[in-house]
Design a protein around this motif. Structure first.
Motif, PDB file in Angstrom:
ATOM      1  N   ILE A 684      33.786  34.054  48.874  1.00 21.53           N
ATOM      2  CA  ILE A 684      33.510  32.620  48.934  1.00 21.53           C
ATOM      3  C   ILE A 684      34.104  32.075  50.228  1.00 21.53           C
ATOM      4  O   ILE A 684      35.264  32.338  50.560  1.00 21.53           O
ATOM      5  CB  ILE A 684      34.082  31.891  47.690  1.00 21.53           C
ATOM      6  CG1 ILE A 684      33.840  30.388  47.776  1.00 21.53           C
ATOM      7  CG2 ILE A 684      35.545  32.208  47.480  1.00 21.53           C
ATOM      8  CD1 ILE A 684      34.138  29.664  46.470  1.00 21.53           C
ATOM      9  N   LEU A 685      33.287  31.350  50.988  1.00 23.29           N
ATOM     10  CA  LEU A 685      33.733  30.720  52.223  1.00 23.29           C
ATOM     11  C   LEU A 685      34.179  29.303  51.900  1.00 23.29           C
ATOM     12  O   LEU A 685      33.379  28.454  51.504  1.00 23.29           O
ATOM     13  CB  LEU A 685      32.606  30.694  53.256  1.00 23.29           C
ATOM     14  CG  LEU A 685      32.263  32.025  53.923  1.00 23.29           C
ATOM     15  CD1 LEU A 685      30.933  31.931  54.664  1.00 23.29           C
ATOM     16  CD2 LEU A 685      33.368  32.459  54.891  1.00 23.29           C
ATOM     17  N   VAL A 686      35.468  29.042  52.060  1.00 23.25           N
ATOM     18  CA  VAL A 686      36.042  27.729  51.776  1.00 23.25           C
ATOM     19  C   VAL A 686      36.461  27.108  53.101  1.00 23.25           C
ATOM     20  O   VAL A 686      37.385  27.593  53.761  1.00 23.25           O
ATOM     21  CB  VAL A 686      37.248  27.838  50.819  1.00 23.25           C
ATOM     22  CG1 VAL A 686      37.826  26.454  50.551  1.00 23.25           C
ATOM     23  CG2 VAL A 686      36.834  28.511  49.521  1.00 23.25           C
ATOM     24  N   ASP A 687      35.736  26.071  53.507  1.00 26.71           N
ATOM     25  CA  ASP A 687      35.978  25.432  54.810  1.00 26.71           C
ATOM     26  C   ASP A 687      35.949  26.474  55.930  1.00 26.71           C
ATOM     27  O   ASP A 687      36.737  26.405  56.887  1.00 26.71           O
ATOM     28  CB  ASP A 687      37.303  24.685  54.811  1.00 26.71           C
ATOM     29  CG  ASP A 687      37.339  23.546  53.810  1.00 26.71           C
ATOM     30  OD1 ASP A 687      36.256  23.029  53.466  1.00 26.71           O
ATOM     31  OD2 ASP A 687      38.436  23.190  53.345  1.00 26.71           O
ATOM     32  N   GLY A 688      35.074  27.472  55.789  1.00 25.10           N
ATOM     33  CA  GLY A 688      34.921  28.501  56.812  1.00 25.10           C
ATOM     34  C   GLY A 688      35.835  29.688  56.661  1.00 25.10           C
ATOM     35  O   GLY A 688      35.654  30.690  57.359  1.00 25.10           O
ATOM     36  N   GLU A 689      36.809  29.632  55.753  1.00 27.63           N
ATOM     37  CA  GLU A 689      37.740  30.747  55.551  1.00 27.63           C
ATOM     38  C   GLU A 689      37.242  31.629  54.415  1.00 27.63           C
ATOM     39  O   GLU A 689      36.901  31.142  53.341  1.00 27.63           O
ATOM     40  CB  GLU A 689      39.139  30.218  55.233  1.00 27.63           C
ATOM     41  CG  GLU A 689      40.169  31.328  55.035  1.00 27.63           C
ATOM     42  CD  GLU A 689      41.539  30.797  54.647  1.00 27.63           C
ATOM     43  OE1 GLU A 689      42.466  31.626  54.455  1.00 27.63           O
ATOM     44  OE2 GLU A 689      41.684  29.567  54.516  1.00 27.63           O
ATOM     45  N   LEU A 690      37.213  32.935  54.652  1.00 19.67           N
ATOM     46  CA  LEU A 690      36.739  33.866  53.637  1.00 19.67           C
ATOM     47  C   LEU A 690      37.834  34.127  52.613  1.00 19.67           C
ATOM     48  O   LEU A 690      38.898  34.662  52.927  1.00 19.67           O
ATOM     49  CB  LEU A 690      36.299  35.180  54.281  1.00 19.67           C
ATOM     50  CG  LEU A 690      35.770  36.248  53.322  1.00 19.67           C
ATOM     51  CD1 LEU A 690      34.554  35.733  52.559  1.00 19.67           C
ATOM     52  CD2 LEU A 690      35.438  37.532  54.073  1.00 19.67           C
ATOM     53  N   LEU A 691      37.558  33.751  51.359  1.00 18.87           N
ATOM     54  CA  LEU A 691      38.460  34.007  50.241  1.00 18.87           C
ATOM     55  C   LEU A 691      37.700  34.787  49.180  1.00 18.87           C
ATOM     56  O   LEU A 691      36.521  35.084  49.335  1.00 18.87           O
ATOM     57  CB  LEU A 691      38.987  32.684  49.667  1.00 18.87           C
ATOM     58  CG  LEU A 691      39.703  31.744  50.650  1.00 18.87           C
ATOM     59  CD1 LEU A 691      40.044  30.427  49.980  1.00 18.87           C
ATOM     60  CD2 LEU A 691      40.959  32.403  51.204  1.00 18.87           C
ATOM     61  N   TRP A 692      38.390  35.116  48.078  1.00 17.66           N
ATOM     62  CA  TRP A 692      37.760  35.884  47.001  1.00 17.66           C
ATOM     63  C   TRP A 692      37.919  35.147  45.691  1.00 17.66           C
ATOM     64  O   TRP A 692      38.971  34.558  45.404  1.00 17.66           O
ATOM     65  CB  TRP A 692      38.353  37.293  46.948  1.00 17.66           C
ATOM     66  CG  TRP A 692      37.939  38.065  48.172  1.00 17.66           C
ATOM     67  CD1 TRP A 692      38.572  38.085  49.382  1.00 17.66           C
ATOM     68  CD2 TRP A 692      36.755  38.844  48.323  1.00 17.66           C
ATOM     69  NE1 TRP A 692      37.846  38.836  50.272  1.00 17.66           N
ATOM     70  CE2 TRP A 692      36.734  39.330  49.654  1.00 17.66           C
ATOM     71  CE3 TRP A 692      35.719  39.198  47.463  1.00 17.66           C
ATOM     72  CZ2 TRP A 692      35.721  40.135  50.145  1.00 17.66           C
ATOM     73  CZ3 TRP A 692      34.700  40.011  47.942  1.00 17.66           C
ATOM     74  CH2 TRP A 692      34.708  40.468  49.269  1.00 17.66           C
ATOM     75  N   SER A 693      36.863  35.175  44.896  1.00 15.56           N
ATOM     76  CA  SER A 693      36.783  34.317  43.715  1.00 15.56           C
ATOM     77  C   SER A 693      37.879  34.592  42.696  1.00 15.56           C
ATOM     78  O   SER A 693      38.282  33.688  41.955  1.00 15.56           O
ATOM     79  CB  SER A 693      35.413  34.472  43.050  1.00 15.56           C
ATOM     80  OG  SER A 693      35.184  35.815  42.665  1.00 15.56           O
ATOM     81  N   ASP A 694      38.372  35.833  42.628  1.00 23.38           N
ATOM     82  CA  ASP A 694      39.399  36.149  41.632  1.00 23.38           C
ATOM     83  C   ASP A 694      40.791  35.708  42.083  1.00 23.38           C
ATOM     84  O   ASP A 694      41.765  35.914  41.363  1.00 23.38           O
ATOM     85  CB  ASP A 694      39.396  37.646  41.308  1.00 23.38           C
ATOM     86  CG  ASP A 694      39.670  38.508  42.523  1.00 23.38           C
ATOM     87  OD1 ASP A 694      39.538  38.000  43.665  1.00 23.38           O
ATOM     88  OD2 ASP A 694      40.014  39.693  42.344  1.00 23.38           O
ATOM     89  N   GLU A 695      40.869  35.090  43.256  1.00 22.24           N
ATOM     90  CA  GLU A 695      42.164  34.649  43.776  1.00 22.24           C
ATOM     91  C   GLU A 695      42.303  33.128  43.803  1.00 22.24           C
ATOM     92  O   GLU A 695      43.352  32.608  44.201  1.00 22.24           O
ATOM     93  CB  GLU A 695      42.372  35.197  45.190  1.00 22.24           C
ATOM     94  CG  GLU A 695      42.318  36.718  45.266  1.00 22.24           C
ATOM     95  CD  GLU A 695      42.266  37.262  46.699  1.00 22.24           C
ATOM     96  OE1 GLU A 695      42.459  38.467  46.868  1.00 22.24           O
ATOM     97  OE2 GLU A 695      42.044  36.461  47.629  1.00 22.24           O
TER      98      GLU A 695
END
Length: 703
Positions: A684-695
């Motif tokens: 998931i890209l949050v404000d352009g930063e790549l994160l992961w949904s389980d986190e």
């Protein structure tokens, strides 16, 4: 046997050895698995078995199409339920990484796709035939040509022979076979089974390599002959349609997108009458008789399409891949492999002599908001930053870095003698190896991680193996000698991930440098060489046997390299191919353009459990007190290609979409998004930063 059925506790595991695809079907009780014939199915399948079960359980939300004879009796998208009374049914389970069909006789069907799994219930124990077809495709034959543009025209004219239908269903990836391969020889030789299809469609262009390359994908998709002509045009059903632009490739690609998009819309009148969002968009722009178009033969339908203004399909469907091919006969043998991926093909002149520079410390420092980046660069040379800036990249004694003309697509391939920035550099050998891939003896994906620098160990931790139903065997090595590094790179493995210092001359080991060009052979499909200027060593891995991998064109700071390397690894683990993984991992990363792909950019490590891998996009400024907007992008792969239908799991609407990297927006409640985020591991890209949904959850997004 390419496809294997293996009983497991509570179900059946299906494994495609060639594509490294595993899928598991659950049963309500233990049952014997017996061989069965495939002749009862209405589509060609590789293998079938029979079981007796009351219900079938699929491990994720998936769309289910139920056919009765030649009509669609039931369409159940993810998040919905549906049922039919007793009958003879063929069940098509969509968005799984192989073609999966079920056949029952005189049984009712109840489908429930509203929980974390999809259940098909027959009411009582029923004999069920399970049929599978691998998505692996092999060219039917080879055309031999001499070194003339007219012979190349003859070869491209045979590409349409690989289409499995001329109906609008050819827009489904499973209906498009691999074009015949091309060899160069002393005389033109076209095998009888590759005769150009008689479709009454031809494409007229000047007999020049650049123009023939430019129309190759269009000729393949339209099943058209390519013939010499002074004025570029498509002739269909006796009507001539001039190219809309002066540039042949721009025109051919516009016609390709237009005809493909209309086929995807028109096919909803056929075997799969789904509620397609793109259909609504097109029919709002133009009054089209879709049912009549569906019934027309290919030439008449194509003529009707080309009478529809291009503006009607503009922006409806985002294309996935652009291939730039230098206009030389030297690249003819690569063309069928490129066209198999249905790319836009161009032959533009690049910007040459572009410097491959180290990242600007000021830019990187600003990006990392004050982090001290003073010189931790993944290189073994002193004063790298000063030496590299402003110098042309010289690989193997004379290569230039070029910047291909920007492409609108996620994937971008460059076929030429130079070294592309921001595009992959495929080779004939890397494509041939994938086509000729032999059956693996096990179902395990082997990953070899080598970290030869103690300060980079953070990148080596927890990279792979987060997927259910996919077995990983991960070996991680630290601080190896040159001999040990050689042994690791030459081992039987599926993926090599190297972390450490690299130059054009080799990769640094505990006791010196190992030049990859000295390897005896490489069995890995894919690799990541996450060090400075790893391009030459990456090309050596491709030459030694690898299919493709991620490399760098210049020096990269560790603060950039670590997140990029970890992100690419996790995206490959999530079913992305190299093109998609690198696009997502570097989309908002400073100096991300220093990363590129050598070899085959369509290589995947494993398949996504719901078909096309997806990325969610969230702008935290748009999060309201109770609801928020989420965008979903699909990244098509070679096996789950353009034309695939998707049902985003964030919505319970029955509306389907065409898989593409376009943003499809959905409004959700906070609770609904939290439920989606907790359902599995996804990027998931949050404000352009790549994160992961389980986190993450909505609460952390709002902080």
């Amino acid at each position: 046997m390419n496809v294997e059925f293996r009983p497991v506790d509570g179900g059946l595991r299906v494994h495609d050895h060639i594509e490294s695809v595993t899928y598991e079907i659950g049963f309500d009780s233990d049952t014997a698995v017996e061989p069965a014939g495939t002749d009862v199915f209405r589509v060609p399948l590789t293998r079938a078995v029979a079981v007796t079960a009351r219900e079938l359980v699929f491990p994720s939300l998936t769309g289910v199409f139920v056919h009765e004879n030649d009509r669609l009796a039931l369409d159940v998208p993810p998040g919905e339920r549906g049922n039919r009374g007793p009958g003879a049914y063929e069940i098509d389970v969509s968005a799984v990484p192989l073609k999966l069909f079920f056949r029952v006789e005189n049984a009712p069907i109840n489908v429930d796709s509203t929980a974390d799994v999809t259940v098909v219930d027959f009411g009582e124990s029923t004999r069920v035939r399970i049929g599978v077809r691998s998505l692996h495709e092999h060219p039917a034959d080879t055309v031999t040509i001499t070194d003339t543009p007219k012979d190349l025209m003859h070869a491209v004219s045979t590409f349409g022979s690989a289409m499995k239908t001329t109906s609008p269903e050819r827009s489904f990836p499973t209906m498009r076979g691999h074009p015949p391969t091309i060899d160069r020889g002393d005389a033109l030789d076209i095998p009888d089974n590759l005769a150009p299809p008689d479709t009454d469609i031809r494409i007229e262009v000047p007999a020049r390599y650049d123009d023939v390359y430019a129309v190759s994908t269009l000729a393949y998709y339209l099943c058209a002959r390519v013939v010499p002509g002074s004025t570029p045009c498509v002739v269909a059903d006796g009507h001539s349609f001039s190219f809309p632009y002066d540039d042949v490739s721009r025109s051919a690609n516009a016609f390709l997108r237009h005809c493909f998009t209309l086929d995807c819309v028109v096919r909803t009148e056929g075997l799969y009458p789904v509620d397609l969002a793109e259909r609504d968009t097109v029919t709002e722009r133009a009054d089209l008789d879709l049912a009549a178009l569906y019934e027309r033969p290919l030439a008449a339908r194509t003529a009707a399409y080309l009478n529809v203004p291009l503006a009607v399909t503009d922006g409806v469907f985002a294309w996935h891949l652009t291939a730039d091919v230098e206009p030389s006969i030297e690249h003819a043998e690569l063309l069928p492999y490129l066209v198999n991926d249905l790319p836009f093909v161009r032959s533009p002149a690049p910007d040459t002599g572009v410097a491959a520079t180290a990242p600007d410390p000021a830019t990187v420092s600003e990006f990392f908001r004050g982090t001290d980046v003073d010189a931790f660069v993944r290189s073994t040379r002193p004063n790298d930053t000063d030496d590299a800036r402003g110098a042309d990249l010289d690989l193997d004694g004379g290569g230039r870095v070029v910047s291909p003309v920007d492409a609108e697509t996620v994937g971008h391939a460059w076929v030429g003698e130079d070294y592309p920035r921001g595009a992959s550099k495929p080779t004939v050998e890397s494509y041939r190896r994938r086509i000729d891939r032999t059956v693996a003896e096990d179902t395990v994906i082997d990953v070899t991680v080598v970290c030869n620098d103690s300060e980079m160990r953070k990148e080596a931790a927890n990279l792979y193996g987060f997927r259910d139903m996919i077995d990983f065997d991960i070996e991680t090595h630290f601080d190896l000698t040159a001999a040990e590094t050689r042994a690791a790179l030459e081992s039987e493995t599926d993926l090599i991930h190297f972390i450490g210092h690299i130059t054009e001359d080799g990769i640094r080991c505990r006791d010196g440098t190992l030049d990859v060009r000295s390897l005896r052979g490489v069995s890995a499909d894919a690799f990541i060489l996450n060090g400075c200027r790893s391009y030459a060593q990456g090309m050596a891995l491709v030459d030694a046997g690898a299919l493709g991998g991620v490399v760098t064109l210049a020096d990269v700071y560790d603060h950039v390299a670590t997140p990029v390397g970890r992100s690419v690894a996790r995206l490959l683990d999530n079913g992305f191919d190299l093109h998609g993984a690198l696009h997502v991992a570097t989309e908002n990363v400073a100096t991300g353009s220093q990363y590129t792909i050598v070899g085959n950019g369509g290589v995947t490590l494993c398949q996504h459990h719901m078909g096309c891998p997806k990325v969610a996009v969230v702008d935290t400024d748009e999060i309201g007190p109770e609801r928020l907007t989420v965008s979903i992008r699909d990244y098509v792969t070679r096996d789950i290609g353009p034309g695939t239908i998707t049902s985003p799991i964030v919505s319970d609407s029955p509306i389907r979409y065409l898989s593409s990297p376009s943003n499809h927006e959905f409004e959700l409640s906070h609770a609904d998004l939290d439920s989606v985020l907790s359902s599995g591991r996804a990027p998931i890209l949050v404000d352009g930063e790549l994160l992961w949904s389980d986190e993450i959850d909505v609460a952390t997004l709002r902080e």
